[in-house]
Design a protein around this motif. Structure first.
Motif, mmCIF file in Angstrom:
data_model
loop_
_atom_site.group_PDB
_atom_site.id
_atom_site.type_symbol
_atom_site.label_atom_id
_atom_site.label_comp_id
_atom_site.label_asym_id
_atom_site.label_seq_id
_atom_site.Cartn_x
_atom_site.Cartn_y
_atom_site.Cartn_z
ATOM 1 N N GLN A 175 -1.365 -4.958 -2.113
ATOM 2 C CA GLN A 175 -0.874 -3.844 -1.303
ATOM 3 C C GLN A 175 -1.836 -2.654 -1.382
ATOM 4 O O GLN A 175 -2.211 -2.082 -0.359
ATOM 5 N N ALA A 176 -2.271 -2.310 -2.588
ATOM 6 C CA ALA A 176 -3.199 -1.190 -2.768
ATOM 7 C C ALA A 176 -4.544 -1.470 -2.096
ATOM 8 O O ALA A 176 -5.116 -0.587 -1.444
ATOM 9 N N ALA A 177 -5.039 -2.693 -2.222
ATOM 10 C CA ALA A 177 -6.339 -3.052 -1.630
ATOM 11 C C ALA A 177 -6.289 -2.976 -0.102
ATOM 12 O O ALA A 177 -7.223 -2.481 0.532
ATOM 13 N N TYR B 75 3.514 -11.689 3.301
ATOM 14 C CA TYR B 75 4.491 -12.058 2.285
ATOM 15 C C TYR B 75 3.764 -12.630 1.073
ATOM 16 O O TYR B 75 2.855 -13.438 1.219
ATOM 17 N N VAL B 76 4.182 -12.191 -0.100
ATOM 18 C CA VAL B 76 3.643 -12.719 -1.344
ATOM 19 C C VAL B 76 4.796 -13.438 -2.034
ATOM 20 O O VAL B 76 5.760 -12.809 -2.469
ATOM 21 N N ILE C 150 4.233 -5.438 3.795
ATOM 22 C CA ILE C 150 4.005 -6.432 2.751
ATOM 23 C C ILE C 150 5.282 -6.531 1.926
ATOM 24 O O ILE C 150 5.915 -5.517 1.629
ATOM 25 N N GLU C 151 5.654 -7.758 1.617
ATOM 26 C CA GLU C 151 6.903 -7.983 0.895
ATOM 27 C C GLU C 151 6.702 -9.042 -0.181
ATOM 28 O O GLU C 151 6.055 -10.058 0.050
ATOM 29 N N TYR C 152 7.257 -8.763 -1.355
ATOM 30 C CA TYR C 152 7.234 -9.736 -2.453
ATOM 31 C C TYR C 152 8.526 -10.532 -2.398
ATOM 32 O O TYR C 152 9.608 -9.965 -2.260
ATOM 33 N N LYS D 119 3.853 -10.589 -9.257
ATOM 34 C CA LYS D 119 4.208 -9.195 -8.948
ATOM 35 C C LYS D 119 2.975 -8.296 -9.055
ATOM 36 O O LYS D 119 2.764 -7.425 -8.221
ATOM 37 N N GLU D 120 2.146 -8.513 -10.075
ATOM 38 C CA GLU D 120 0.907 -7.736 -10.217
ATOM 39 C C GLU D 120 -0.038 -8.007 -9.052
ATOM 40 O O GLU D 120 -0.688 -7.095 -8.529
#
Length: 108
Positions: free
Chosen positions: A33-35, A8-9, A47-49, A26-27
């Motif tokens: 997520q990409a990494a 969680y972010v 993964i969730e924002y 958000k960035e």
């Protein structure tokens, strides 16, 4: 098979006072997520924002979002399962190290 981790972010539209020259929450979420997808391809994770000022109805997420605000924690804040692994400017090395405790293996 590796257990699917929940990552969680927690963050907000506005930058925290100490994070002025850093990417937005958000960035950071998108970058993280990409990494993770590059480092651990074909290994399950979610993964969730979560916006701390507009959290989802889930009670646990609401409570943690409120904790971020009340305790003046730096955001974006990264949580893996129930452990804080990054605040303000999260480090990939720390996040990857925590994931590897759950059996994740690097593709490279």
């Amino acid at each position: 098979m590796t257990k699917q981790l929940s990552i969680y972010v927690y963050g907000a539209e506005q930058l925290c006072a100490s994070c002025v020259n850093l990417p937005s929450s958000k960035e950071t979420y998108e970058w993280l997520q990409a990494a993770i997808e590059r480092k651990y391809p074909e290994q399950p994770f979610k993964i969730e924002y979560i916006d701390i000022f507009n959290p989802p109805e889930d009670e646990a997420k609401k409570e943690f979002a409120n904790r971020v605000i009340e305790e003046d924690l730096f955001y974006p804040l990264v949580l893996i399962e129930d452990k804080i692994v990054g605040e303000g400017n999260p480090r990939l090395k720390t996040i990857f190290s925590e994931m590897e405790k759950y059996g994740y293996h690097s593709a490279s």
